[in-house]
Scaffold this motif. Sequence first.
Motif, PDB file in Angstrom:
ATOM      1  N   SER A   1       0.951  -1.059   0.030  1.00  0.00           N
ATOM      2  CA  SER A   1       0.115  -0.005  -0.013  1.00  0.00           C
ATOM      3  C   SER A   1       0.731   1.348  -0.005  1.00  0.00           C
ATOM      4  CB  SER A   1      -1.035   0.083   1.263  1.00  0.00           C
ATOM      5  OG  SER A   1      -1.868  -1.083   1.146  1.00  0.00           O
TER       6      SER A   1
ATOM      7  N   ARG B   1       2.420   1.729  -3.510  1.00  0.00           N
ATOM      8  CA  ARG B   1       1.168   2.363  -4.260  1.00  0.00           C
ATOM      9  C   ARG B   1       1.126   3.552  -4.001  1.00  0.00           C
ATOM     10  NH1 ARG B   1      -5.116   0.628  -4.433  1.00  0.00           N
ATOM     11  NH2 ARG B   1      -5.692   2.060  -6.158  1.00  0.00           N
TER      12      ARG B   1
ATOM     13  N   LEU C   1       1.417   6.830  -6.683  1.00  0.00           N
ATOM     14  CA  LEU C   1       0.227   7.920  -6.992  1.00  0.00           C
ATOM     15  C   LEU C   1       0.901   9.202  -6.859  1.00  0.00           C
ATOM     16  CD1 LEU C   1      -2.455   6.251  -4.937  1.00  0.00           C
ATOM     17  CD2 LEU C   1      -2.492   6.699  -7.403  1.00  0.00           C
TER      18      LEU C   1
ATOM     19  N   GLN D   1      -0.712  15.822  -3.803  1.00  0.00           N
ATOM     20  CA  GLN D   1      -2.079  15.192  -3.730  1.00  0.00           C
ATOM     21  C   GLN D   1      -2.786  15.514  -2.167  1.00  0.00           C
ATOM     22  OE1 GLN D   1      -3.427  11.881  -5.964  1.00  0.00           O
ATOM     23  NE2 GLN D   1      -1.487  11.513  -6.791  1.00  0.00           N
TER      24      GLN D   1
ATOM     25  N   ALA E   1      -8.028  12.645  -1.964  1.00  0.00           N
ATOM     26  CA  ALA E   1      -7.685  11.921  -3.230  1.00  0.00           C
ATOM     27  C   ALA E   1      -6.916  10.828  -3.253  1.00  0.00           C
ATOM     28  CB  ALA E   1      -7.135  13.044  -4.083  1.00  0.00           C
ATOM     29  N   LEU E   2      -6.096  10.676  -2.062  1.00  0.00           N
ATOM     30  CA  LEU E   2      -5.206   9.416  -2.069  1.00  0.00           C
ATOM     31  C   LEU E   2      -6.174   8.436  -1.243  1.00  0.00           C
ATOM     32  CD1 LEU E   2      -2.132  11.178  -0.796  1.00  0.00           C
ATOM     33  CD2 LEU E   2      -2.353   9.967  -3.116  1.00  0.00           C
ATOM     34  N   SER E   3      -6.780   8.923  -0.469  1.00  0.00           N
ATOM     35  CA  SER E   3      -7.771   7.575   0.327  1.00  0.00           C
ATOM     36  C   SER E   3      -8.867   7.247  -0.494  1.00  0.00           C
ATOM     37  CB  SER E   3      -8.471   8.292   1.626  1.00  0.00           C
ATOM     38  OG  SER E   3      -8.108   9.311   2.078  1.00  0.00           O
TER      39      SER E   3
ATOM     40  N   GLN F   1      -8.445   6.139  -3.501  1.00  0.00           N
ATOM     41  CA  GLN F   1      -7.665   5.076  -4.274  1.00  0.00           C
ATOM     42  C   GLN F   1      -7.629   3.642  -3.620  1.00  0.00           C
ATOM     43  OE1 GLN F   1      -6.887   5.885  -7.623  1.00  0.00           O
ATOM     44  NE2 GLN F   1      -7.871   7.755  -7.325  1.00  0.00           N
ATOM     45  N   PHE F   2      -7.834   3.757  -2.464  1.00  0.00           N
ATOM     46  CA  PHE F   2      -7.815   2.401  -1.568  1.00  0.00           C
ATOM     47  C   PHE F   2      -8.865   1.934  -0.970  1.00  0.00           C
ATOM     48  CE2 PHE F   2      -3.840   4.643  -1.789  1.00  0.00           C
ATOM     49  CZ  PHE F   2      -2.713   3.706  -1.891  1.00  0.00           C
TER      50      PHE F   2
END
Length: 110
Positions: free
Chosen positions: A18, A21, A25, A31, A35-37, A39-40
């Motif tokens: 994770s 990843r 990103l 970011q 926005a990052l959260s 993606q998961f």
Amino acid sequence: MGQALPQHDVYQAIADPSRRRLLRLLTQGEQPLSALSGQFDMSRTAVSKHLRVLREAGLVTERRAGRETRYAFRPEPLAELKDWLGYFEQFWDNKLAMLKHLVEEQDEDA
């Protein structure tokens, strides 16, 4: 006053898929956490904890922009990893060259 030493080393930080990843990103630019959260398939808190490990290893910077926290990638600490891997790349290149030489010698003797 000197810069504080990282609380996590680069090797620990990138050990988790994770976190790797997240770094990928962040290579696309700074970011926000939201926005990052997105993606998961994990909670925002869990993503935030992964980002904290990356920040403590010096791989990510964090800054407040109004009400949001924004994260950016810092590649410099990866130089240590690149150097370490480079040694082993040379090691295996040498071993494979020796093996090739031995196989070619056996083919000539046959």
